[in-house]
Design a protein around this motif. Structure first.
Motif, PDB file in Angstrom:
ATOM      1  N   ASN A   2       3.308  40.019  19.820  1.00 51.97           N
ATOM      2  CA  ASN A   2       3.652  39.028  20.253  1.00 51.97           C
ATOM      3  C   ASN A   2       4.452  38.636  18.813  1.00 51.97           C
ATOM      4  N   LEU A   6       3.473  32.015  16.123  1.00 51.90           N
ATOM      5  CA  LEU A   6       1.545  31.257  16.961  1.00 51.90           C
ATOM      6  C   LEU A   6       1.306  30.172  15.737  1.00 51.90           C
ATOM      7  N   ASN A  49      -1.672  37.827  15.303  1.00 46.98           N
ATOM      8  CA  ASN A  49      -2.044  36.990  16.306  1.00 46.98           C
ATOM      9  C   ASN A  49      -3.104  37.209  17.817  1.00 46.98           C
ATOM     10  N   SER A  71      -1.124  33.646  22.483  1.00 41.42           N
ATOM     11  CA  SER A  71       0.433  33.215  22.205  1.00 41.42           C
ATOM     12  C   SER A  71       0.536  31.682  22.526  1.00 41.42           C
ATOM     13  N   GLU A  72      -0.665  31.480  22.898  1.00 41.26           N
ATOM     14  CA  GLU A  72      -0.196  29.952  22.957  1.00 41.26           C
ATOM     15  C   GLU A  72      -2.552  29.005  22.473  1.00 41.26           C
ATOM     16  N   LEU A  73      -2.649  27.943  21.809  1.00 42.11           N
ATOM     17  CA  LEU A  73      -3.642  27.887  21.528  1.00 42.11           C
ATOM     18  C   LEU A  73      -3.417  26.436  21.941  1.00 42.11           C
ATOM     19  N   TYR A  74      -5.061  25.636  22.922  1.00 41.72           N
ATOM     20  CA  TYR A  74      -4.266  23.714  23.128  1.00 41.72           C
ATOM     21  C   TYR A  74      -6.164  23.613  22.574  1.00 41.72           C
ATOM     22  N   LYS A  85      -4.036  31.117  25.466  1.00 38.46           N
ATOM     23  CA  LYS A  85      -3.685  31.765  26.432  1.00 38.46           C
ATOM     24  C   LYS A  85      -2.771  32.722  25.916  1.00 38.46           C
ATOM     25  N   SER A  87      -0.568  36.787  25.525  1.00 40.78           N
ATOM     26  CA  SER A  87       0.624  37.376  26.637  1.00 40.78           C
ATOM     27  C   SER A  87       0.998  37.922  27.867  1.00 40.78           C
ATOM     28  N   HIS A  91      -5.909  34.251  30.300  1.00 39.04           N
ATOM     29  CA  HIS A  91      -6.136  32.668  29.562  1.00 39.04           C
ATOM     30  C   HIS A  91      -7.788  32.128  29.494  1.00 39.04           C
TER      31      HIS A  91
END
Length: 108
Positions: A2, A6, A49, A71-74, A85, A87, A91
């Motif tokens: 990716n 990030l 990543n 791709s994402e971290l909450y 999350k 790519s 999840h």
């Protein structure tokens, strides 16, 4: 791999939300969480990543998971969970209270 940038939350964010112990070297950020006889170690490598997730109960490894293309971290502002999350549409959510559990879903 990716190519998106990030952003991993800062050491202070992890400490404020979760009480994590946090270590950072040049590329890898490692956070540790302990809840009774359970503990979680998360290692983030920004060069690919990736995240490595180690979950221990007592002194035994229960889950050892390594995934790239995060791709994402909450962060949950209440400190109850983390959500990842990837790519490839994977999840993963880690809940910390009342005990640690892991939930994974994928879009097909």
């Amino acid at each position: 791999m990716n190519n998106a940038k990030l952003v991993i939350p800062s050491r202070n964010d992890f400490m404020a939300f979760y009480g994590f112990d946090c270590e950072i070297d040049d590329v890898i950020q490692t956070v540790k969480f302990v809840n009774g006889d359970e503990r979680v170690t998360l290692s983030f490598d920004l060069t690919v990543n990736s995240v490595r997730f180690l979950f221990y109960r007592k002194d035994c490894i229960v889950v050892d998971l390594y995934l790239e293309d995060l791709s994402e971290l909450y962060l949950d502002e209440n400190g109850n969970s983390l959500s990842f999350k990837f790519s490839n549409s994977l999840h993963i959510m880690i809940n910390f209270y009342p005990q640690i559990n892991i939930i994974g879903t994928a879009l097909l």
